[in-house]
Design a protein around this motif. Structure first.
Motif, PDB file in Angstrom:
ATOM      1  N   ARG A 165      30.303  44.853  44.361  1.00 55.72           N
ATOM      2  CA  ARG A 165      31.067  44.602  45.575  1.00 55.72           C
ATOM      3  C   ARG A 165      32.358  44.691  45.142  1.00 55.72           C
ATOM      4  NH1 ARG A 165      30.376  38.189  47.320  1.00 55.72           N
ATOM      5  NH2 ARG A 165      28.438  38.924  48.116  1.00 55.72           N
ATOM      6  N   ALA A 166      33.019  45.224  46.474  1.00 54.72           N
ATOM      7  CA  ALA A 166      34.511  45.340  46.120  1.00 54.72           C
ATOM      8  C   ALA A 166      35.368  44.338  45.889  1.00 54.72           C
ATOM      9  CB  ALA A 166      35.045  46.245  47.510  1.00 54.72           C
ATOM     10  N   ARG A 167      36.438  44.359  45.143  1.00 57.46           N
ATOM     11  CA  ARG A 167      37.255  43.429  44.776  1.00 57.46           C
ATOM     12  C   ARG A 167      38.770  44.129  45.098  1.00 57.46           C
ATOM     13  NH1 ARG A 167      36.788  41.107  39.076  1.00 57.46           N
ATOM     14  NH2 ARG A 167      38.471  39.588  39.889  1.00 57.46           N
ATOM     15  N   PRO A 168      39.324  43.367  45.970  1.00 53.43           N
ATOM     16  CA  PRO A 168      40.666  44.073  46.532  1.00 53.43           C
ATOM     17  C   PRO A 168      41.623  44.106  45.178  1.00 53.43           C
ATOM     18  CG  PRO A 168      40.125  42.443  48.177  1.00 53.43           C
ATOM     19  CD  PRO A 168      39.204  42.467  46.854  1.00 53.43           C
ATOM     20  N   VAL A 192      41.220  45.879  42.283  1.00 59.87           N
ATOM     21  CA  VAL A 192      40.519  45.640  41.113  1.00 59.87           C
ATOM     22  C   VAL A 192      39.600  46.694  41.365  1.00 59.87           C
ATOM     23  CG1 VAL A 192      39.214  44.518  39.443  1.00 59.87           C
ATOM     24  CG2 VAL A 192      40.835  43.447  40.702  1.00 59.87           C
ATOM     25  N   ARG A 193      38.648  47.039  42.029  1.00 64.81           N
ATOM     26  CA  ARG A 193      37.656  48.031  41.865  1.00 64.81           C
ATOM     27  C   ARG A 193      37.213  48.512  43.526  1.00 64.81           C
ATOM     28  NH1 ARG A 193      34.268  44.382  38.897  1.00 64.81           N
ATOM     29  NH2 ARG A 193      33.025  43.355  40.529  1.00 64.81           N
ATOM     30  N   GLN A 194      36.634  49.544  43.550  1.00 64.55           N
ATOM     31  CA  GLN A 194      36.120  49.935  44.702  1.00 64.55           C
ATOM     32  C   GLN A 194      34.505  49.587  44.640  1.00 64.55           C
ATOM     33  OE1 GLN A 194      36.252  53.956  45.366  1.00 64.55           O
ATOM     34  NE2 GLN A 194      36.160  54.016  47.835  1.00 64.55           N
ATOM     35  N   SER A 195      33.832  49.372  45.956  1.00 67.53           N
ATOM     36  CA  SER A 195      32.527  48.978  45.920  1.00 67.53           C
ATOM     37  C   SER A 195      31.718  50.282  45.894  1.00 67.53           C
ATOM     38  CB  SER A 195      32.052  48.232  47.232  1.00 67.53           C
ATOM     39  OG  SER A 195      32.453  49.465  48.288  1.00 67.53           O
TER      40      SER A 195
END
Length: 106
Positions: free
Chosen positions: A46-49, A51-54
């Motif tokens: 899941r994407a975390r704004p 931090v990482r892309q989904s």
């Protein structure tokens, strides 16, 4: 566990049987190790704004330590390391085939 981080191991069971790799991490409480390039799984993240892309991420999953065997650095053979004591009283892991000291067995 007689297999440590940084050891070169051979996978003896599972879908990656016959592959070799270096141990990246170990989980002693679960008797598991993570070997680089072996047991690759696809994980949906899941994407975390910020931090990482989904998306789908490929990562190494842990293997049980009974499914890998240590490879000797000198004779390049799969071995079960033997715990021996030096004259100074230090415990070391050694190869039973070529008697080469692998490292200290703290």
């Amino acid at each position: 566990m007689r297999i440590r981080t940084g050891d070169t191991v051979l996978v003896t069971a599972g879908r990656d049987k016959g592959k070799t790799g270096r141990v990246e991490r170990q989980y002693p409480r679960k008797d598991q190790v993570v070997v680089e390039g072996v047991n690759i799984v696809t994980k949906h993240m899941r994407a975390r704004p910020g931090v990482r892309q989904s998306g789908r991420i490929q990562m190494e999953a842990p293997l049980h330590v009974s499914n890998v065997i240590l490879i000797c650095n000198k004779c390049n053979q799969p071995i079960r390391p033997r715990i021996t004591f030096l004259e100074t009283g230090v415990r070391v892991r050694s190869c039973p085939k070529c008697q080469e000291v692998i490292d200290d067995a703290r």
